[in-house]
Write an enzyme that holds these catalytic residues in place. Sequence first.
Site, short mmCIF file in Angstrom:
data_model
loop_
_atom_site.label_atom_id
_atom_site.label_comp_id
_atom_site.label_asym_id
_atom_site.label_seq_id
_atom_site.Cartn_x
_atom_site.Cartn_y
_atom_site.Cartn_z
N TRP A 1 0.83 -1.20 0.00
CA TRP A 1 0.00 0.00 0.00
C TRP A 1 0.86 1.24 0.00
CZ3 TRP A 1 -4.50 -0.41 -1.93
CH2 TRP A 1 -5.18 -1.65 -1.84
N ASP B 1 -1.96 6.71 6.18
CA ASP B 1 -3.02 5.84 5.67
C ASP B 1 -3.36 4.87 6.79
OD1 ASP B 1 -4.62 3.96 4.49
OD2 ASP B 1 -3.26 3.49 2.84
N LYS C 1 -13.15 -1.42 6.64
CA LYS C 1 -12.53 -2.37 7.56
C LYS C 1 -13.10 -2.18 8.97
CE LYS C 1 -9.03 -2.07 4.15
NZ LYS C 1 -8.83 -3.37 3.62
#
Lengths: 365, 365
Positions: free
Chosen positions: A102, A171, A195
Site C-alpha cells: 500500500w 493511511d 474495515k
Amino acid sequence: MSRIYNFNAGPAVLPLEVIEEAQRELVDFRGTGMSLLESSHRAKAYDAVHNEAIANLRELLGIPEDYAVLFLQGGASTQFSMIPMNLLLPGTSADYVNSGSWASKAVKEAQKVGAVNVIANTAKDIPTRIPAMETLKFTPGAAYVHITSNETIAGAQWKAFPKTEAPLVADMSSDILSRPFDVKDFGLIYAGAQKNLGPSGVTLVIVRKDLAEKAPAGLPTMLDYRTHIEANSLYNTPPTFGIYLLALVTRWVKKVGKENLFKQNVEKAARLYAAIDASGGFFKGTAVPECRSDMNVTFRIFPDGANASEEMEKKFVAEATAAGFAGLKGHRSVGGLRASIYNAFPPQGVDDLVAFMADFQKKNG
Amino acid sequence: MSRIYNFNAGPAVLPLEVIEEAQRELVDFRGTGMSLLESSHRAKAYDAVHNEAIANLRELLGIPEDYAVLFLQGGASTQFSMIPMNLLLPGTSADYVNSGSWASKAVKEAQKVGAVNVIANTAKDIPTRIPAMETLKFTPGAAYVHITSNETIAGAQWKAFPKTEAPLVADMSSDILSRPFDVKDFGLIYAGAQKNLGPSGVTLVIVRKDLAEKAPAGLPTMLDYRTHIEANSLYNTPPTFGIYLLALVTRWVKKVGKENLFKQNVEKAARLYAAIDASGGFFKGTAVPECRSDMNVTFRIFPDGANASEEMEKKFVAEATAAGFAGLKGHRSVGGLRASIYNAFPPQGVDDLVAFMADFQKKNG
C-alpha cells in the site's frame, strides 16, 4: 441464519446488531415514509445521520476543532493522489516510508505530482516488517511525512508513530479506531471505511484545516480538500447510505466502549499469534514479531518445518471454508494465509480458528 | 408503513420491491452467512452481483462490446475533471454546450485542464431552455463535444441529440435509462446513479474503449479510465452495496419492461405539465415548452397571474409536505418548485399531486 466467521480483509465483518438495525429501518427510515436510500442529502433526516457520524468520530478519536472530518469517495487509492496534489507544494518535497504494497502505491502516485524522498524501504522484505524507528532520516523542510500505519497485505503494523517536524500523514485504512493514538500528532489521516468503520464507498479524511488552506489554486474542485471542508462533505451528493452505516458502527463502538475493543483487539491477535508460535514451526507468521499486525494476522504453512507449501495452504483454505471460516486466503499478490480480525470480529471466532488450526495440524503435520 | 410520494431530485425514489428485496437479504446474503455489506469484492457472491449489474445495463441500454461499462466513485462532479484529463489531449480543444447549472460546472472544470469552446450558452436564460440544435456551431477537429442531456435544476432536457463529428460526451445523470437513445452516437456517457439507477455513491461511465486508450500517460491511476477498464472496475474496492442496488434496480426495469417505463415517463410528465398549463397562469412552467424535462418538472406560482410569489411557494411546499408529497422545493440555487418523477415514481403520485395542485389553487388562486 447460520452466520459464518468472516476473516475478509475488507469489506469486512460488521457488528451483527448494526446490520440488523439497518435492516429494520431500511424500508421506512425513522418514520420518514421512505428509505434512507431515497432520502435527499439535503433532507433533515439525512442531516442528522451525517452529523451523528461526524460527532461520533470526533468523540471516539478525540478530533480537535482545528481538524476537519470529511467523507469522500474513491478509497485510499484516490487519496494517494489527492494528498500530494494538495500538500506537496511546488518547490518542496515529501518523505515517504515504503513499508509494503500500500505504501508503494502511495509513493508511485506522489511521484507523479512532485519530489518524493523514500526515506526507508522495507516493501520487499521477507519476513515483512515496518522500518525501525531509529533508521528514519527525515528530510529537513519536507512538506510532509507519509506512512501506512498498517500494511493490510503484509500484516505489518507500526507499533508507535514517529514524532516528526513536518506534518505526519497516515493511511490508517486498516487499523483506524482499533487502538489509541493522538490525532494531534498527525497533519492528515485517511482511511477507507470498509474495515473498521463501515462498508466500502466512503473514505474518511481527517485533516488539519490550516494545511488544506495552503493547497495550490486551480485544483480540480472535487480533489481540493477546501471544497469539502467548506461544504461539510456536502458539496455534491455524498455516499449517504455508507455514511449512515458508519454512524451506526461508531454508535456501536461507543456502546461497547472503545477501550474494551482496543483491549479485545490486542487479546484476539495475541491468542492467534500464540497458536502460530506454539505450532512447532508448522504455522509461521510472515511478519517479524515486533511488527505483527493486530488487524491482519498473516502466516504460512510449513508441513516439513522448512518449506512453505502452497498446496497445503490451499487445502487449509478449502477445509476452513467448509468449516465456516471465510476469507482466510492471503492477498492474491503474496499468497499464504491471512486472518483479518477487525473490531467487529468476535473473539469466539479466534478461539474456534485456533482449535481448527490445531486439528488441521494434527491431521497434516 | 405509510409510504409517501417522494419527489426528491436525487437521491430519489427507488422501486419499493427493490428496497424490500434488499431488506430481506441484508443480514444473510443469498445463503453466504454474511451481509453483502461484509462481502469481499473478490468473493464469488459479489462477483455475480457486479457482473449482473454490467450485463443488465448492457442489455437495457444496448451497449456494444467496444464500450466499457464502469462503476466509479465521486459523482458526475468528479467526471467533470476526469473527462478532460483523459480526452482533452494537448493541442486540442473541446466544445461545451452550456445549458444550465450542471453544464456550467462541467465547463469550469474543463477550463482548468485545457482549451474549451463554449459553443452555446443558455445557462442564465429565463425561461430555461436547451440551445436550439440549428444554432450549434461545432469546432472542426474538436477533441469532443460535451452536453448535459437533462438539466436537473432548470428542468430542461435535450429532446434529440446532435449528430457530431467529434465524439459526443453526455452527462446523463438525471435521465439515463428513462427514454430511448443510441449509445453508438456517443463517445462517453456518465451518470450519478442516484436518480434512475440506484443510491448515491456509484457513478456509471460508459466509454468507447479506443477513446480511453488515447489518454495521456502519467494520469493519477484512479483518474485514468484505462485503470478501471482493465480491472473491470475492481482495481480497488468498489462501492459494492451501491452496485448491488443498481443490479436490483436494473433487474426491476427488465421485469417491468423499459418500453413501458419510457412510455409511462412521457405520460406522467405530460399529465403534470397539462395541469400546469390548464391553471390559467396560476402555475407556470419555468422551461420553454419544447425543452420541458420529463424527469424534473419545474414550475412557479403566480397568484396574481403576473408575479411569482416565493411566499405562496413556501406555503405550497409546506402544505404538500404535510399531505405526503416530499421534495417539491426547487433547488436552493433557483427557488421555485420542482417535481422529480424518475422511473420509480408511481403514476398515482402524479395524479394525486395534480389533484392537490387544483385544490391548492382553489383555496389560494
